[in-house]
Design a protein around this motif. Structure first.
Motif, mmCIF file in Angstrom:
data_model
loop_
_atom_site.group_PDB
_atom_site.id
_atom_site.type_symbol
_atom_site.label_atom_id
_atom_site.label_comp_id
_atom_site.label_asym_id
_atom_site.label_seq_id
_atom_site.Cartn_x
_atom_site.Cartn_y
_atom_site.Cartn_z
ATOM 1 N N UNK A 82 6.693 10.250 13.399
ATOM 2 C CA UNK A 82 5.837 11.337 14.074
ATOM 3 C C UNK A 82 4.661 11.688 14.297
ATOM 4 N N UNK A 83 4.223 10.770 14.809
ATOM 5 C CA UNK A 83 2.163 10.672 14.805
ATOM 6 C C UNK A 83 1.921 11.890 15.530
ATOM 7 N N UNK A 84 2.679 11.617 17.320
ATOM 8 C CA UNK A 84 2.286 12.494 18.739
ATOM 9 C C UNK A 84 1.835 14.015 18.058
ATOM 10 N N UNK A 85 3.534 14.421 17.739
ATOM 11 C CA UNK A 85 3.872 15.534 17.535
ATOM 12 C C UNK A 85 3.147 16.230 16.541
ATOM 13 N N UNK A 145 0.480 20.013 17.227
ATOM 14 C CA UNK A 145 1.066 20.782 16.342
ATOM 15 C C UNK A 145 -0.703 20.675 15.929
ATOM 16 N N UNK A 146 -0.644 19.859 14.998
ATOM 17 C CA UNK A 146 -1.867 20.707 14.105
ATOM 18 C C UNK A 146 -3.666 20.053 14.245
ATOM 19 N N UNK A 147 -3.369 19.290 15.965
ATOM 20 C CA UNK A 147 -4.910 19.121 16.682
ATOM 21 C C UNK A 147 -4.340 19.023 17.350
ATOM 22 N N UNK A 148 -4.095 19.714 18.205
ATOM 23 C CA UNK A 148 -3.390 19.615 19.512
ATOM 24 C C UNK A 148 -4.899 19.984 20.824
ATOM 25 N N UNK A 149 -6.039 19.901 20.721
ATOM 26 C CA UNK A 149 -6.882 19.645 21.823
ATOM 27 C C UNK A 149 -7.342 17.962 20.932
ATOM 28 N N UNK A 150 -7.275 17.547 20.024
ATOM 29 C CA UNK A 150 -7.251 16.166 19.663
ATOM 30 C C UNK A 150 -6.162 15.313 20.286
ATOM 31 N N UNK A 151 -4.789 15.940 20.082
ATOM 32 C CA UNK A 151 -4.365 15.797 21.352
ATOM 33 C C UNK A 151 -4.178 15.975 22.629
ATOM 34 N N UNK A 180 -6.646 15.305 24.332
ATOM 35 C CA UNK A 180 -7.982 13.980 24.668
ATOM 36 C C UNK A 180 -7.010 12.282 24.926
ATOM 37 N N UNK A 181 -5.859 13.041 23.906
ATOM 38 C CA UNK A 181 -5.368 11.104 24.004
ATOM 39 C C UNK A 181 -4.533 10.926 24.388
ATOM 40 N N UNK A 182 -4.369 9.203 25.142
ATOM 41 C CA UNK A 182 -3.338 9.051 25.876
ATOM 42 C C UNK A 182 -2.239 8.669 26.040
ATOM 43 N N UNK A 183 -1.416 9.448 25.541
ATOM 44 C CA UNK A 183 -0.448 8.768 24.504
ATOM 45 C C UNK A 183 0.297 7.942 25.690
ATOM 46 N N UNK A 184 0.259 8.179 26.895
ATOM 47 C CA UNK A 184 1.201 6.749 27.390
ATOM 48 C C UNK A 184 0.642 5.465 27.588
ATOM 49 N N UNK A 205 -4.348 6.524 -1.928
ATOM 50 C CA UNK A 205 -3.272 7.345 -1.214
ATOM 51 C C UNK A 205 -2.654 7.514 -0.713
ATOM 52 N N UNK A 206 -1.257 7.991 -0.788
ATOM 53 C CA UNK A 206 -0.100 7.385 -0.429
ATOM 54 C C UNK A 206 0.095 7.856 1.156
ATOM 55 N N UNK A 207 -0.683 8.331 1.770
ATOM 56 C CA UNK A 207 0.169 9.936 2.955
ATOM 57 C C UNK A 207 -1.002 9.056 3.534
ATOM 58 N N UNK A 208 -2.748 8.875 3.664
ATOM 59 C CA UNK A 208 -3.646 8.412 4.484
ATOM 60 C C UNK A 208 -2.937 8.079 5.916
ATOM 61 N N UNK A 209 -3.431 7.964 6.551
ATOM 62 C CA UNK A 209 -2.942 7.457 7.842
ATOM 63 C C UNK A 209 -3.735 6.813 9.157
ATOM 64 N N UNK A 210 -4.438 5.642 9.474
ATOM 65 C CA UNK A 210 -5.316 5.897 10.721
ATOM 66 C C UNK A 210 -4.601 4.903 11.599
ATOM 67 N N UNK A 211 -4.419 4.952 12.545
ATOM 68 C CA UNK A 211 -4.084 5.376 14.041
ATOM 69 C C UNK A 211 -5.092 4.381 14.763
ATOM 70 N N UNK A 212 -4.628 3.368 15.361
ATOM 71 C CA UNK A 212 -5.889 3.391 16.801
ATOM 72 C C UNK A 212 -5.704 3.456 18.110
ATOM 73 N N UNK A 213 -6.118 4.547 18.834
ATOM 74 C CA UNK A 213 -5.151 5.624 20.490
ATOM 75 C C UNK A 213 -6.679 4.550 21.180
ATOM 76 N N UNK A 214 -5.797 5.190 22.135
ATOM 77 C CA UNK A 214 -6.863 5.138 23.455
ATOM 78 C C UNK A 214 -7.062 6.668 24.248
ATOM 79 N N UNK A 215 -8.031 7.221 24.361
ATOM 80 C CA UNK A 215 -8.547 8.251 25.118
ATOM 81 C C UNK A 215 -8.518 8.861 26.725
#
Length: 314
Positions: free
Chosen positions: A20-23, A27-33, A35-39, A61-71
């Motif tokens: 559920x990365x996009x949701x 939910x948690x960082x809507x302004x950043x969401x 700006x990201x081109x989820x398509x 850190x078991x739950x840390x996450x690194x994701x590459x996105x496009x704006x």
């Protein structure tokens, strides 16, 4: 204490952020969401992150996450989600944020945006940056933070975003650490809410899986929980999750569970030695296989998994 049963915050959050990365961002960082081109989708770089963490010698850190996105601007960016989810504040948390951010920038020579999720129980602990300076020199990092304790029960209950359910389950797990009857009722309420929110079958199964994973109950009480879920599904004529009678976490037969463990390792690390596959397929203990499945999600390498298997730690 209830929480001693088997509540596994790290593994549960690792999977929740994966599914559920996009949701989560919405939910948690809507302004950043926004700006990201989820398509264009996004690319998970967790293996690379684990290498950075290991090299930095700050602990895994078991739950840390690194994701590459496009704006929407056309740029690409790296988003680092840094999660502190246990009940204790960490004095070096902000420093670790700083180290990981700079290590990732050094590796990729690309903008790295760090975000923090604080799931601890200390309302006053809110690190937002790290810096040091001397002789006119200054180096610093500031990062946005969400504190899970700040989300009210009303906001979580009203939201249709699936990550609201995940946060609610996390908070209730902490709040019911010593209150078994309340955890039982909270767990039932959260599952009932899955059906009331209009989620599709796959969403219900995934969220149910998270609730099962984190809101651990002793076996005797778990049997009562199963009976109540059967009753709810009969009322709604929606038999989505009663298959967990075959296995409480949606892992079924020995053969299926073995295959799932191998699939997770191959998805994360591409190549899995035949010797390791043979070792997994030789296991006839379903409970152990379920533990191996959890570790397959969180280990940093195939070698680490092999060592755990050889040492009999799971």
């Amino acid at each position: 204490m209830v929480d001693e049963v088997r509540s596994d915050y790290d593994s549960a959050w690792k999977e929740a952020l994966t599914v559920y990365f996009e949701p989560f961002m919405a939910f948690c960082f809507p302004d950043t969401h926004r700006d990201i081109n989820w398509e264009r989708g996004y690319e998970t770089l967790d293996t690379e992150l684990q290498e950075i963490i290991r090299d930095a010698e700050t602990g895994r850190r078991l739950a840390d996450k690194l994701v590459k996105v496009w704006l929407h601007s056309g740029e690409d960016a790296l988003v680092l989600i840094h999660v502190e989810i246990q009940g204790q504040e960490q004095s070096d948390f902000a420093e670790r944020m700083y180290i990981y951010n700079h290590r990732l920038f050094d590796r990729y020579r690309q903008k790295v945006f760090s975000f923090a999720v604080l799931g601890d129980e200390n309302t006053n602990w809110r690190p937002t940056g790290y810096s040091y300076s001397r002789w006119g020199f200054q180096s610093s990092l500031e990062f946005p933070v969400v504190k899970l304790l700040d989300y009210s029960a009303a906001i979580l209950e009203e939201s249709t975003n699936p990550f609201a359910t995940i946060i609610a389950a996390h908070l209730e797990t902490q709040a019911t650490r010593s209150d078994l009857p309340r955890r039982f009722q909270s767990k039932i309420s959260l599952v009932r809410r899955l059906y009331e929110r209009g989620y599709n079958r796959n969403q219900i199964l995934e969220l149910f899986r998270f609730i099962e994973w984190i809101m651990a109950l002793p076996e005797a009480v778990q049997q009562e929980f199963k009976a109540e879920i059967r009753r709810i599904e009969e009322e709604r004529i929606m038999p989505y999750v009663t298959s967990f009678e075959r296995d409480a976490k949606l892992l079924g037969s020995l053969e299926t569970t073995r295959e799932v463990v191998i699939d997770v390792l191959e998805t994360r690390f591409s190549t899995v030695p035949d010797t390791l596959k043979n070792s997994v397929f030789a296991i006839n203990d379903l409970a152990r296989l379920k533990q191996l499945y959890k570790r397959a999600i969180t280990v940093t390498s195939v070698q680490e998994f092999e060592e755990l298997l050889a040492q009999g730690e799971v």
